[in-house]
Scaffold this motif. Sequence first.
Motif, PDB file in Angstrom:
ATOM      1  N   GLY A 250       0.831  -1.360   0.018  1.00  0.00           N
ATOM      2  CA  GLY A 250       0.200  -0.087  -0.232  1.00  0.00           C
ATOM      3  C   GLY A 250       0.788   1.283   0.183  1.00  0.00           C
ATOM      4  O   GLY A 250       0.250   2.283   0.413  1.00  0.00           O
ATOM      5  N   ARG A 251       2.017   1.123  -0.435  1.00  0.00           N
ATOM      6  CA  ARG A 251       2.895   2.210  -0.508  1.00  0.00           C
ATOM      7  C   ARG A 251       3.333   2.560  -1.761  1.00  0.00           C
ATOM      8  O   ARG A 251       3.089   2.132  -2.934  1.00  0.00           O
ATOM      9  CB  ARG A 251       4.121   2.002   0.257  1.00  0.00           C
ATOM     10  N   CYS A 252       3.748   4.099  -1.988  1.00  0.00           N
ATOM     11  CA  CYS A 252       3.920   4.508  -3.090  1.00  0.00           C
ATOM     12  C   CYS A 252       5.448   4.196  -3.463  1.00  0.00           C
ATOM     13  O   CYS A 252       6.434   3.705  -2.311  1.00  0.00           O
ATOM     14  CB  CYS A 252       4.026   6.017  -3.253  1.00  0.00           C
ATOM     15  N   VAL A 253       5.926   4.531  -4.508  1.00  0.00           N
ATOM     16  CA  VAL A 253       7.489   4.127  -4.882  1.00  0.00           C
ATOM     17  C   VAL A 253       8.071   5.457  -5.538  1.00  0.00           C
ATOM     18  O   VAL A 253       7.551   6.078  -6.262  1.00  0.00           O
ATOM     19  CB  VAL A 253       7.635   3.155  -6.067  1.00  0.00           C
ATOM     20  N   VAL A 254       9.328   5.690  -4.922  1.00  0.00           N
ATOM     21  CA  VAL A 254       9.994   6.796  -5.474  1.00  0.00           C
ATOM     22  C   VAL A 254      10.892   6.160  -6.554  1.00  0.00           C
ATOM     23  O   VAL A 254      11.868   5.415  -6.338  1.00  0.00           O
ATOM     24  CB  VAL A 254      10.906   7.635  -4.071  1.00  0.00           C
ATOM     25  N   VAL A 255      10.948   6.921  -7.819  1.00  0.00           N
ATOM     26  CA  VAL A 255      11.795   6.519  -8.574  1.00  0.00           C
ATOM     27  C   VAL A 255      12.719   7.483  -9.294  1.00  0.00           C
ATOM     28  O   VAL A 255      12.589   8.582  -9.415  1.00  0.00           O
ATOM     29  CB  VAL A 255      10.873   6.004 -10.183  1.00  0.00           C
ATOM     30  N   ASN A 256      14.215   7.088  -9.196  1.00  0.00           N
ATOM     31  CA  ASN A 256      15.353   7.803  -9.634  1.00  0.00           C
ATOM     32  C   ASN A 256      15.445   7.806 -11.131  1.00  0.00           C
ATOM     33  O   ASN A 256      15.817   6.832 -11.792  1.00  0.00           O
ATOM     34  CB  ASN A 256      16.579   7.412  -9.212  1.00  0.00           C
ATOM     35  N   LEU A 257      14.972   8.936 -12.096  1.00  0.00           N
ATOM     36  CA  LEU A 257      15.142   9.066 -13.403  1.00  0.00           C
ATOM     37  C   LEU A 257      16.485   8.911 -13.681  1.00  0.00           C
ATOM     38  O   LEU A 257      17.526   9.798 -13.125  1.00  0.00           O
ATOM     39  CB  LEU A 257      14.006   9.867 -13.813  1.00  0.00           C
ATOM     40  N   PRO A 258      16.770   8.543 -15.065  1.00  0.00           N
ATOM     41  CA  PRO A 258      18.055   9.131 -15.768  1.00  0.00           C
ATOM     42  C   PRO A 258      18.405  10.611 -15.991  1.00  0.00           C
ATOM     43  O   PRO A 258      17.200  11.247 -15.903  1.00  0.00           O
ATOM     44  CB  PRO A 258      17.972   8.360 -17.260  1.00  0.00           C
ATOM     45  N   LYS A 259      19.473  11.180 -16.191  1.00  0.00           N
ATOM     46  CA  LYS A 259      19.897  12.334 -16.214  1.00  0.00           C
ATOM     47  C   LYS A 259      19.125  13.195 -17.349  1.00  0.00           C
ATOM     48  O   LYS A 259      18.590  14.195 -17.480  1.00  0.00           O
ATOM     49  CB  LYS A 259      21.463  12.595 -16.286  1.00  0.00           C
ATOM     50  N   GLU A 260      19.195  12.493 -18.567  1.00  0.00           N
ATOM     51  CA  GLU A 260      18.512  13.159 -19.745  1.00  0.00           C
ATOM     52  C   GLU A 260      17.009  13.250 -19.744  1.00  0.00           C
ATOM     53  O   GLU A 260      16.553  14.383 -20.027  1.00  0.00           O
ATOM     54  CB  GLU A 260      18.589  12.263 -21.200  1.00  0.00           C
ATOM     55  N   SER A 261      16.423  12.375 -18.785  1.00  0.00           N
ATOM     56  CA  SER A 261      14.826  12.639 -18.630  1.00  0.00           C
ATOM     57  C   SER A 261      14.718  13.715 -17.571  1.00  0.00           C
ATOM     58  O   SER A 261      13.864  14.620 -17.786  1.00  0.00           O
ATOM     59  CB  SER A 261      14.524  11.337 -18.074  1.00  0.00           C
ATOM     60  N   THR A 262      15.587  13.848 -16.662  1.00  0.00           N
ATOM     61  CA  THR A 262      15.587  14.938 -15.635  1.00  0.00           C
ATOM     62  C   THR A 262      15.505  16.305 -16.105  1.00  0.00           C
ATOM     63  O   THR A 262      14.857  17.175 -16.140  1.00  0.00           O
ATOM     64  CB  THR A 262      16.688  14.741 -14.591  1.00  0.00           C
ATOM     65  N   LYS A 263      16.482  16.386 -17.329  1.00  0.00           N
ATOM     66  CA  LYS A 263      16.504  17.723 -17.972  1.00  0.00           C
ATOM     67  C   LYS A 263      15.330  18.217 -18.505  1.00  0.00           C
ATOM     68  O   LYS A 263      14.852  19.437 -18.549  1.00  0.00           O
ATOM     69  CB  LYS A 263      17.932  17.813 -19.132  1.00  0.00           C
ATOM     70  N   ILE A 264      14.807  17.138 -19.234  1.00  0.00           N
ATOM     71  CA  ILE A 264      13.298  17.619 -20.021  1.00  0.00           C
ATOM     72  C   ILE A 264      12.314  17.823 -19.159  1.00  0.00           C
ATOM     73  O   ILE A 264      11.477  18.617 -19.355  1.00  0.00           O
ATOM     74  CB  ILE A 264      13.129  16.313 -20.885  1.00  0.00           C
ATOM     75  N   ILE A 265      12.300  17.050 -17.991  1.00  0.00           N
ATOM     76  CA  ILE A 265      11.337  17.393 -16.793  1.00  0.00           C
ATOM     77  C   ILE A 265      11.458  18.998 -16.476  1.00  0.00           C
ATOM     78  O   ILE A 265      10.656  19.488 -16.250  1.00  0.00           O
ATOM     79  CB  ILE A 265      11.218  16.453 -15.715  1.00  0.00           C
ATOM     80  N   ASP A 266      12.849  19.181 -16.200  1.00  0.00           N
ATOM     81  CA  ASP A 266      12.876  20.536 -15.625  1.00  0.00           C
ATOM     82  C   ASP A 266      12.571  21.818 -16.655  1.00  0.00           C
ATOM     83  O   ASP A 266      11.965  22.653 -16.209  1.00  0.00           O
ATOM     84  CB  ASP A 266      14.590  20.688 -15.348  1.00  0.00           C
ATOM     85  N   VAL A 267      12.846  21.416 -17.983  1.00  0.00           N
ATOM     86  CA  VAL A 267      12.260  22.422 -18.865  1.00  0.00           C
ATOM     87  C   VAL A 267      10.675  22.592 -18.914  1.00  0.00           C
ATOM     88  O   VAL A 267       9.931  23.343 -18.913  1.00  0.00           O
ATOM     89  CB  VAL A 267      12.744  22.083 -20.183  1.00  0.00           C
TER      90      VAL A 267
ATOM     91  N   PHE B 219      -2.622   3.829 -12.750  1.00  0.00           N
ATOM     92  CA  PHE B 219      -1.120   4.471 -12.028  1.00  0.00           C
ATOM     93  C   PHE B 219      -1.251   6.009 -12.155  1.00  0.00           C
ATOM     94  O   PHE B 219      -2.049   6.565 -12.994  1.00  0.00           O
ATOM     95  CB  PHE B 219      -0.054   3.955 -12.713  1.00  0.00           C
ATOM     96  N   THR B 220      -0.654   6.691 -11.294  1.00  0.00           N
ATOM     97  CA  THR B 220      -0.113   8.041 -11.195  1.00  0.00           C
ATOM     98  C   THR B 220       1.079   8.258 -10.889  1.00  0.00           C
ATOM     99  O   THR B 220       1.812   7.577  -9.919  1.00  0.00           O
ATOM    100  CB  THR B 220      -1.032   8.871 -10.139  1.00  0.00           C
ATOM    101  N   ILE B 221       1.947   9.125 -11.748  1.00  0.00           N
ATOM    102  CA  ILE B 221       2.952   9.581 -11.548  1.00  0.00           C
ATOM    103  C   ILE B 221       3.140  11.132 -11.029  1.00  0.00           C
ATOM    104  O   ILE B 221       2.344  11.772 -11.554  1.00  0.00           O
ATOM    105  CB  ILE B 221       4.193   9.319 -12.800  1.00  0.00           C
ATOM    106  N   LEU B 222       3.982  11.433 -10.153  1.00  0.00           N
ATOM    107  CA  LEU B 222       3.817  12.810  -9.593  1.00  0.00           C
ATOM    108  C   LEU B 222       5.368  13.406  -9.279  1.00  0.00           C
ATOM    109  O   LEU B 222       6.162  12.500  -8.811  1.00  0.00           O
ATOM    110  CB  LEU B 222       3.348  13.074  -8.057  1.00  0.00           C
ATOM    111  N   CYS B 223       5.621  14.472  -9.815  1.00  0.00           N
ATOM    112  CA  CYS B 223       6.772  15.179  -9.198  1.00  0.00           C
ATOM    113  C   CYS B 223       6.544  16.571  -8.908  1.00  0.00           C
ATOM    114  O   CYS B 223       5.414  17.288  -9.536  1.00  0.00           O
ATOM    115  CB  CYS B 223       7.806  15.136 -10.209  1.00  0.00           C
ATOM    116  N   ASP B 224       7.556  17.302  -8.488  1.00  0.00           N
ATOM    117  CA  ASP B 224       7.348  18.888  -8.158  1.00  0.00           C
ATOM    118  C   ASP B 224       8.673  19.512  -8.415  1.00  0.00           C
ATOM    119  O   ASP B 224       9.466  19.129  -8.863  1.00  0.00           O
ATOM    120  CB  ASP B 224       6.822  19.090  -6.627  1.00  0.00           C
TER     121      ASP B 224
END
Length: 291
Positions: free
Chosen positions: A43-60, A183-188
């Motif tokens: 019944g818990r969520c999972v924190v996922v560490n993404l690759p660097k190239e994906s992180t850059k796109i999400i920041d934009v 499913f839901t994915i969330l980030c802030d």
Amino acid sequence: KVQLSNPIHSMVLPVFSVDVVRGENGAFAFSDTETVATAFQSGRCVVVNLPKESTKIIDVARRSARHHLSEIARAQVDDHCVIPNDYLQLSAARYSERCQLRGVMMEPETNSREVDDADALTKVHRIFSEVISACSTALAPEITSLPHCFSSEDGILDAFYYRPPDPTAARALCPAHVDTGLFTILCDDGTPGLEVYHSDGTTAHVSAGVWIGPLRLESNQVVIMINRELETLSGGRFPAVKHRVESLQGRDRVSLSYEVRTNSFGRQLLGRIIAEDLESSEPPKISCIVM
């Protein structure tokens, strides 16, 4: 497990964390699928560490969303409007506590274009859909029908802008709830606000549990949680995760949300499961949204 602070209860609580990497076939895969399944079953969520190239796109994409939503918050556009985009059908709306930008894929994304602000939102849609596919692969041994119940490319991408809260307001910026889909994915944007409810591995509507958070995510981290439809498809083996957004400590906040719901096949399967539950002597295995 990774330890995230929980100032509400003045203690440290465990949260499951895994890496997602590109496999030989170019698709995303989790570094530890057993951890993912175990976390969801408890019944818990999972924190996922993404690759660097994906992180850059999400920041934009976050910066793009902040630009659009801050204009809406300042009432420089109508309460409901449509924003031009080559691939996503983007619509925006303004509410009392937050503003929302919603994107639904209109046509397949092509990777040949430069990543400007508009394309970043589309690419985030694609990145998150690939992460959901990895979730489906991880849970397929437990739910064999799951890969046929959805198309991750049809997910709904939402961006939310939360205004700085009124210090005198007592209510949550987003009340406790369970999402509808699979499913839901969330980030802030680094401003904590998301809290998740852990009810000792039963279902999300059980009152005996604890709120975990606000979760403090790094720029390369996203949270994945199980929703109501998947709890029903799994017969309750994977409980839906109740969550909310609480005090932001006087700061505004931008978050991205990606939700995948069942396709026509999945809805038919859900209908049969619900009908069988209603006909049986056992209570329906469907979580309720409360609080």
